[in-house]
Design an enzyme around this catalytic site. Sequence first.
Site, PDB file in Angstrom:
ATOM      1  N   LYS A  35       3.625  13.590   3.607  1.00  0.00           N
ATOM      2  CA  LYS A  35       5.007  13.738   4.106  1.00  0.00           C
ATOM      3  C   LYS A  35       5.684  14.952   3.464  1.00  0.00           C
ATOM      4  CE  LYS A  35       7.113   9.920   3.025  1.00  0.00           C
ATOM      5  NZ  LYS A  35       6.413   9.146   2.024  1.00  0.00           N
ATOM      6  N   ARG A  39      13.059   1.300   3.965  1.00  0.00           N
ATOM      7  CA  ARG A  39      11.836   0.700   3.429  1.00  0.00           C
ATOM      8  C   ARG A  39      11.662  -0.737   3.900  1.00  0.00           C
ATOM      9  NH1 ARG A  39       9.749   3.661  -1.224  1.00  0.00           N
ATOM     10  NH2 ARG A  39      11.242   5.249  -1.825  1.00  0.00           N
ATOM     11  N   ARG A  99      -6.929  13.962  -8.488  1.00  0.00           N
ATOM     12  CA  ARG A  99      -6.053  15.060  -8.930  1.00  0.00           C
ATOM     13  C   ARG A  99      -5.995  15.142 -10.461  1.00  0.00           C
ATOM     14  NH1 ARG A  99      -0.894  14.525  -4.858  1.00  0.00           N
ATOM     15  NH2 ARG A  99      -0.429  12.713  -6.128  1.00  0.00           N
ATOM     16  N   ARG A 149      -1.896  12.540 -14.060  1.00  0.00           N
ATOM     17  CA  ARG A 149      -0.545  11.973 -14.110  1.00  0.00           C
ATOM     18  C   ARG A 149      -0.622  10.455 -14.060  1.00  0.00           C
ATOM     19  NH1 ARG A 149       2.449  15.460  -9.712  1.00  0.00           N
ATOM     20  NH2 ARG A 149       1.843  13.652  -8.514  1.00  0.00           N
ATOM     21  N   ARG A 163       1.230   0.619  -5.988  1.00  0.00           N
ATOM     22  CA  ARG A 163       2.172   1.325  -5.103  1.00  0.00           C
ATOM     23  C   ARG A 163       1.798   1.103  -3.634  1.00  0.00           C
ATOM     24  NH1 ARG A 163       2.919   7.427  -6.839  1.00  0.00           N
ATOM     25  NH2 ARG A 163       4.693   7.351  -5.432  1.00  0.00           N
TER      26      ARG A 163
END
Length: 245
Positions: A44, A119, A158, A191, A202
């Site tokens: 997004k 949401r 990542r 991270r 999440r």
Amino acid sequence: MAGSAIALDDVPSVDIMTELLRRLKCSSKPDKRLILIGPPGSGKGTQSPVIKDEYCLCHLATGDMLRAAVAAKTPLGVKAKEAMDKGELVSDDLVVGIIDEAMKKQSCQKGFILDGFPRTVVQAQKLDEMLQKQGTKIDKVLNFAIDDAVLEERITGRWIHPSSGRTYHTKFAPPKVPGVDDVTGEPLIQRKDDTPAVLKSRLEAFHRQTEPVIDYYGSKGILANLPAEKPPKEVTSEVQKVLSS
């Protein structure tokens, strides 16, 4: 008026021309009110600036707007700060009110991109009611549909070199030596949000809360499912197809 004329004299001609050309281009664009839905890492953030520039829309990210309203001490911002200071969630009505205020800005004249809201179905209904009072409605909801396994590979691969911000990906852009920055040879870190455990929680929260929102807009016939696992350029062209129809 004299004051503003002097201020304008100080603006370089090229900036004035650029802004005039932008406004001319924007004047012929159709108004669009869009919602972007998608799990973390679905792209997004990559697509929204492209859509914003192409259609002359403003980008309304609820977190940013809340912080701005609190900083500007608007009546709604003051209320939001009270809730935050108590460790409470800011109410749906307050957030919708802040969106309502933000939509009145000059930059939102041609419409907006809403990101991170709604949401829940209740929030979607409140948003619809508010827009209805203004005589407008959401035109399209772009659902960045992506398989959890693809996301996991995309996000948990990542790695970052903290002091320079250089990013690597174990599969798509690996460092020359695993776990080490190409330039300095210093160790790379991951991270906190990019670890499999955090991502899993999440994603679970996203599916639980937001799947019903996707169904809600689907039943209204304004939902477009985008193949978000494709490379960004392909997703951009899918977005353009959806928005030009």
